[in-house]
Write a protein that holds these residues in place. Structure first.
Motif, mmCIF file in Angstrom:
data_model
loop_
_atom_site.group_PDB
_atom_site.id
_atom_site.type_symbol
_atom_site.label_atom_id
_atom_site.label_comp_id
_atom_site.label_asym_id
_atom_site.label_seq_id
_atom_site.Cartn_x
_atom_site.Cartn_y
_atom_site.Cartn_z
ATOM 1 N N LEU A 88 8.158 -14.323 -32.273
ATOM 2 C CA LEU A 88 8.655 -14.854 -30.997
ATOM 3 C C LEU A 88 9.470 -16.094 -31.323
ATOM 4 O O LEU A 88 8.918 -17.133 -31.702
ATOM 5 C CB LEU A 88 7.483 -15.207 -30.080
ATOM 6 N N THR A 89 10.795 -15.978 -31.176
ATOM 7 C CA THR A 89 11.658 -17.045 -31.694
ATOM 8 C C THR A 89 12.224 -17.949 -30.586
ATOM 9 O O THR A 89 13.381 -18.356 -30.650
ATOM 10 C CB THR A 89 12.776 -16.467 -32.584
ATOM 11 N N GLY A 90 11.389 -18.248 -29.624
ATOM 12 C CA GLY A 90 11.714 -19.340 -28.724
ATOM 13 C C GLY A 90 12.397 -18.979 -27.425
ATOM 14 O O GLY A 90 12.965 -17.912 -27.268
ATOM 15 N N ASP A 91 12.287 -19.914 -26.459
ATOM 16 C CA ASP A 91 12.716 -19.684 -25.080
ATOM 17 C C ASP A 91 12.041 -18.425 -24.530
ATOM 18 O O ASP A 91 12.631 -17.665 -23.757
ATOM 19 C CB ASP A 91 14.243 -19.577 -24.947
ATOM 20 N N ILE A 92 10.818 -18.232 -24.936
ATOM 21 C CA ILE A 92 10.020 -17.117 -24.415
ATOM 22 C C ILE A 92 9.680 -17.425 -22.952
ATOM 23 O O ILE A 92 9.766 -16.557 -22.092
ATOM 24 C CB ILE A 92 8.744 -16.942 -25.276
ATOM 25 N N LEU A 93 9.349 -18.691 -22.685
ATOM 26 C CA LEU A 93 9.158 -19.165 -21.316
ATOM 27 C C LEU A 93 10.399 -19.952 -20.916
ATOM 28 O O LEU A 93 11.018 -20.618 -21.741
ATOM 29 C CB LEU A 93 7.940 -20.086 -21.238
ATOM 30 N N HIS A 94 10.705 -19.906 -19.604
ATOM 31 C CA HIS A 94 11.846 -20.704 -19.146
ATOM 32 C C HIS A 94 11.446 -22.163 -18.932
ATOM 33 O O HIS A 94 12.292 -23.046 -18.913
ATOM 34 C CB HIS A 94 12.430 -20.099 -17.867
ATOM 35 N N PHE A 95 10.148 -22.399 -18.765
ATOM 36 C CA PHE A 95 9.593 -23.748 -18.658
ATOM 37 C C PHE A 95 8.091 -23.637 -18.886
ATOM 38 O O PHE A 95 7.520 -22.561 -18.722
ATOM 39 C CB PHE A 95 9.908 -24.401 -17.307
ATOM 40 N N PRO A 96 7.454 -24.749 -19.253
ATOM 41 C CA PRO A 96 6.050 -24.653 -19.730
ATOM 42 C C PRO A 96 5.016 -24.693 -18.610
ATOM 43 O O PRO A 96 4.105 -25.503 -18.630
ATOM 44 C CB PRO A 96 5.934 -25.881 -20.636
ATOM 45 N N SER A 97 5.135 -23.834 -17.620
ATOM 46 C CA SER A 97 4.180 -23.823 -16.512
ATOM 47 C C SER A 97 2.844 -23.253 -16.979
ATOM 48 O O SER A 97 2.786 -22.414 -17.887
ATOM 49 C CB SER A 97 4.712 -22.974 -15.357
ATOM 50 N N VAL A 98 1.779 -23.705 -16.337
ATOM 51 C CA VAL A 98 0.448 -23.177 -16.652
ATOM 52 C C VAL A 98 0.433 -21.665 -16.410
ATOM 53 O O VAL A 98 -0.111 -20.892 -17.212
ATOM 54 C CB VAL A 98 -0.621 -23.883 -15.783
ATOM 55 N N ALA A 99 1.078 -21.221 -15.333
ATOM 56 C CA ALA A 99 1.097 -19.787 -15.011
ATOM 57 C C ALA A 99 1.817 -18.989 -16.104
ATOM 58 O O ALA A 99 1.366 -17.905 -16.489
ATOM 59 C CB ALA A 99 1.785 -19.569 -13.669
ATOM 60 N N GLY A 100 2.928 -19.496 -16.601
ATOM 61 C CA GLY A 100 3.673 -18.810 -17.660
ATOM 62 C C GLY A 100 2.859 -18.717 -18.940
ATOM 63 O O GLY A 100 2.809 -17.670 -19.591
ATOM 64 N N LEU A 101 2.201 -19.815 -19.279
ATOM 65 C CA LEU A 101 1.390 -19.838 -20.501
ATOM 66 C C LEU A 101 0.221 -18.865 -20.390
ATOM 67 O O LEU A 101 -0.102 -18.157 -21.347
ATOM 68 C CB LEU A 101 0.903 -21.267 -20.765
ATOM 69 N N GLU A 102 -0.395 -18.822 -19.216
ATOM 70 C CA GLU A 102 -1.507 -17.882 -19.012
ATOM 71 C C GLU A 102 -1.045 -16.434 -19.121
ATOM 72 O O GLU A 102 -1.691 -15.600 -19.748
ATOM 73 C CB GLU A 102 -2.102 -18.105 -17.609
#
Ligand SMILES: [Fe+2]
Length: 294
Positions: A88-102
């Protein structure tokens, strides 16, 4: 160490013969999915960031599809290839929200992966982009990066996969030292980064697309305006050391990265290619099959 890239021009499926591998190694690379998941746990920033996302990325997905569905489909497709490692080479999430990380933790359960962060992973668009912001958000990623997003390594089938966070366009002297120690093992090594390394063959394409050399170590092509817009400073000593290592290390097989949002392969030196994946939000991914060179 002998190494042959059999079809670097293919945008999605590549084969590489590598001396010193213990067996065949399959890797799938996903990059730049820009998942914009958010909920009330990050209310204000998430709303703004979601609007920012809708204004740009959602219009670039196939048929306007929702990124979470594209992403889930890509993960299913990746698993069908039975990869030894998911890169996984980055910008997997558009921002580091708790929901995105979960969402990500849940979806990645049961898969062996290495996740190196991109400049969007740790950045809410309402904030000022800076290394201090990255450090402030690092703890959110500890569970996905073995506790250290800056430097990671995994050895699989005799291949040493090294991941460095270069999402500020720089690496620190400590990160360069980490890479030096991994290369010194003599194992065939593959490097995961978010931001591609500057190389003469890549720069014109990056300039044409972004109007700035948004690669690591790109010293020509910047203007005062583009430096201020992208917040990219002069090349620092750690970055210079990293670039020198990559150019000299005979056991570096290649570099996998993203960031520039188009598929690409460029020879860094004979036997070593830098591969950029087509962005995940467009449905892109790359599969690499590394076979023992006999
Ligand atoms: Fe990106």
């Amino acid at each position: 160490m002998r190494c042959r890239h059999l079809n670097p021009e293919h945008p999605e499926e590549n084969e590489i013969l590598v001396e010193g591998l213990e067996r065949e190694v399959v890797m799938v690379q996903l990059s730049d999915t820009h998942l914009p998941a958010a909920d009330g746990r990050d209310p204000h920033p998430a709303r703004q960031a979601a609007a920012h996302f809708a204004a740009y990325f959602q219009q670039r997905t196939p048929g306007g599809a929702v990124v979470a569905e594209i992403f889930a489909g890509l993960l299913d497709r990746a698993r069908q290839a039975h990869p030894d490692l998911l890169a996984l080479t980055g910008d997997i999430l558009h921002f580091p929200s708790v929901a995105g990380l979960e969402w990500l933790r849940h979806r990645l359960a049961g898969t062996d992966y290495l996740y190196t962060l991109g400049n969007h992973d740790w950045f809410f668009p309402y904030q000022t982009w800076s290394d201090a912001g990255r450090q402030a958000h690092y703890p959110r990623f500890f569970g996905l990066t073995g506790g250290n997003p800056a430097c990671q390594v995994r050895r699989v089938g005799g291949l040493r996969v090294v991941a460095l966070d270069n999402s500020t366009y720089q690496v620190s002297p400590e990160q360069a030292d980490f890479l030096r120690r991994q290369l010194a093992t003599g194992d065939p090594c593959l490097l995961l980064l978010h931001i591609p390394l500057a190389t003469p063959s890549l720069l014109p394409a990056v300039m044409a697309r972004w109007n700035a050399p948004i690669v690591m170590g790109g010293e020509e092509g910047w203007t005062a305006e583009t430096r201020a817009h992208w917040l990219v400073g002069e090349v620092q000593p750690g970055t210079r050391a990293c670039l020198d290592l990559v150019r000299q290390a005979a056991n570096l097989v290649g570099v996998l990265c993203g960031h520039i949002h188009f598929a690409r392969a460029d020879e860094l030196r004979p036997g070593c290619f830098q591969y950029v994946a087509r962005p995940g939000f467009e449905g892109g991914c790359r599969r690499l099959r590394l076979k023992p060179y006999r």
